[in-house]
Scaffold this motif. Structure first.
Motif, short mmCIF file in Angstrom:
data_model
loop_
_atom_site.label_atom_id
_atom_site.label_comp_id
_atom_site.label_asym_id
_atom_site.label_seq_id
_atom_site.Cartn_x
_atom_site.Cartn_y
_atom_site.Cartn_z
N ALA A 122 0.81 -1.13 -0.02
CA ALA A 122 -0.06 0.15 0.04
C ALA A 122 0.90 1.40 -0.21
CB ALA A 122 -0.89 0.07 0.93
N GLY A 123 2.00 1.15 0.66
CA GLY A 123 3.00 2.21 0.64
C GLY A 123 3.74 2.52 -0.78
N ILE A 124 4.35 1.59 -1.21
CA ILE A 124 5.19 1.77 -2.29
C ILE A 124 4.98 0.62 -3.45
CG2 ILE A 124 7.35 0.63 -1.61
CD1 ILE A 124 9.01 3.14 -2.24
N GLY A 125 4.35 -0.36 -3.07
CA GLY A 125 4.18 -1.51 -4.12
C GLY A 125 3.36 -1.42 -5.08
N MET A 126 2.92 -2.56 -5.31
CA MET A 126 1.75 -2.83 -6.71
C MET A 126 0.54 -2.91 -6.22
SD MET A 126 3.51 -5.58 -9.14
CE MET A 126 2.14 -5.96 -9.86
N LYS A 127 0.28 -2.31 -5.06
CA LYS A 127 -1.37 -2.34 -4.70
C LYS A 127 -2.20 -1.50 -5.72
CE LYS A 127 -1.91 -3.97 -0.76
NZ LYS A 127 -2.86 -5.07 -0.17
N SER A 128 -3.49 -1.87 -6.23
CA SER A 128 -4.35 -1.06 -6.83
C SER A 128 -4.38 0.35 -6.66
CB SER A 128 -5.74 -1.79 -7.17
OG SER A 128 -6.37 -1.46 -5.99
N GLU A 129 -4.54 1.21 -7.52
CA GLU A 129 -4.71 2.54 -7.28
C GLU A 129 -5.81 2.96 -6.17
OE1 GLU A 129 -6.26 6.28 -9.78
OE2 GLU A 129 -5.03 4.86 -11.04
N ASN A 130 -6.89 1.97 -6.12
CA ASN A 130 -7.82 2.33 -5.04
C ASN A 130 -7.61 1.93 -3.82
OD1 ASN A 130 -9.49 3.75 -6.92
ND2 ASN A 130 -10.40 2.14 -7.50
N ARG A 131 -6.43 0.93 -3.73
CA ARG A 131 -5.95 0.51 -2.25
C ARG A 131 -4.77 1.03 -1.77
NH1 ARG A 131 -6.93 -5.61 -1.99
NH2 ARG A 131 -6.72 -5.22 0.20
N ARG A 132 -4.17 2.04 -2.68
CA ARG A 132 -2.73 2.55 -2.03
C ARG A 132 -2.85 3.62 -1.11
NH1 ARG A 132 1.56 2.68 -6.89
NH2 ARG A 132 0.97 0.73 -7.28
N ASN A 133 -1.87 3.91 -0.17
CA ASN A 133 -1.98 4.83 0.48
C ASN A 133 -1.62 6.25 -0.06
OD1 ASN A 133 -2.29 3.16 2.67
ND2 ASN A 133 0.09 3.17 3.11
N PHE A 134 -2.04 7.38 0.41
CA PHE A 134 -1.67 8.64 -0.15
C PHE A 134 -0.26 8.81 0.34
CE2 PHE A 134 -6.19 9.11 0.06
CZ PHE A 134 -6.49 8.81 -1.21
#
Length: 176
Positions: A122-134
């Motif tokens: 969620a911080g720097i990896g491959m999570k989807s755009e809607n599950r990523r941290n800001f």
């Protein structure tokens, strides 16, 4: 941009993946990573996604010095992937410090990422755009900033704060 030109770039959200993790995979000599939280981060490989630990394994096979400081033990998914790369057990230089909250990556002691993103999906990896941290951070090769980040990392790495640390009871992997 010219090769020797100094840059300071503000990066945000999904830019972290391209600007930071891809740069990490391309280092020639050293990669220093400091993060509060570390999880099973995946990156895009040639034909499929692979654990970032696989990238670190590849760097170690090329005799790149990889140092990792993190604040707590990672979970079982990380451990499972860690065990898939035996070189990590013998070559990865790792320190656990429960007081670390900085997020740094220092590439060949020439460029630094200084920001908010932990080494997590969620911080720097491959999570989807809607599950990523800001997230936000600075990527720079400004010698003053790189030196300051490297010095902070190195002070913790060498145990400069261990003697006076008020959190020793939480430190299961004492540096000194």
């Amino acid at each position: 941009m010219k090769e020797n030109q100094i840059f300071v770039r503000y990066i945000r959200n999904e830019e972290h993946y391209k600007e930071v993790l891809e740069r990490a995979a391309a280092v020639k000599h050293t990669l220093w990573i400091g993060t509060a939280d570390i999880k099973d981060v995946y990156v895009k490989g040639v034909s499929a996604s692979l654990p970032f630990l696989g990238v670190l394994s590849g760097l170690l096979q090329r005799d790149v010095c990889v140092r990792l400081i993190h604040a707590k033990e990672p979970g079982p998914n990380f451990r499972e992937d860690f065990d898939r790369y035996p070189i990590l057990k013998t070559q990865l230089e790792r320190v656990l410090c429960p007081r670390v909250h900085f997020k740094l990556m220092i590439f060949d002691l020439q460029t630094a990422y200084i920001g908010s993103a932990n080494l997590t999906g969620a911080g720097i990896g491959m999570k989807s755009e809607n599950r990523r941290n800001f997230e936000s951070g600075i990527l720079t090769n400004d010698p003053e900033l790189v030196e300051a980040a490297a010095n902070q990392f190195d002070e913790v790495w060498m145990g400069a704060f261990c003697q006076s640390c008020g959190r020793k009871e939480f430190c299961g992997d004492r540096i000194v």
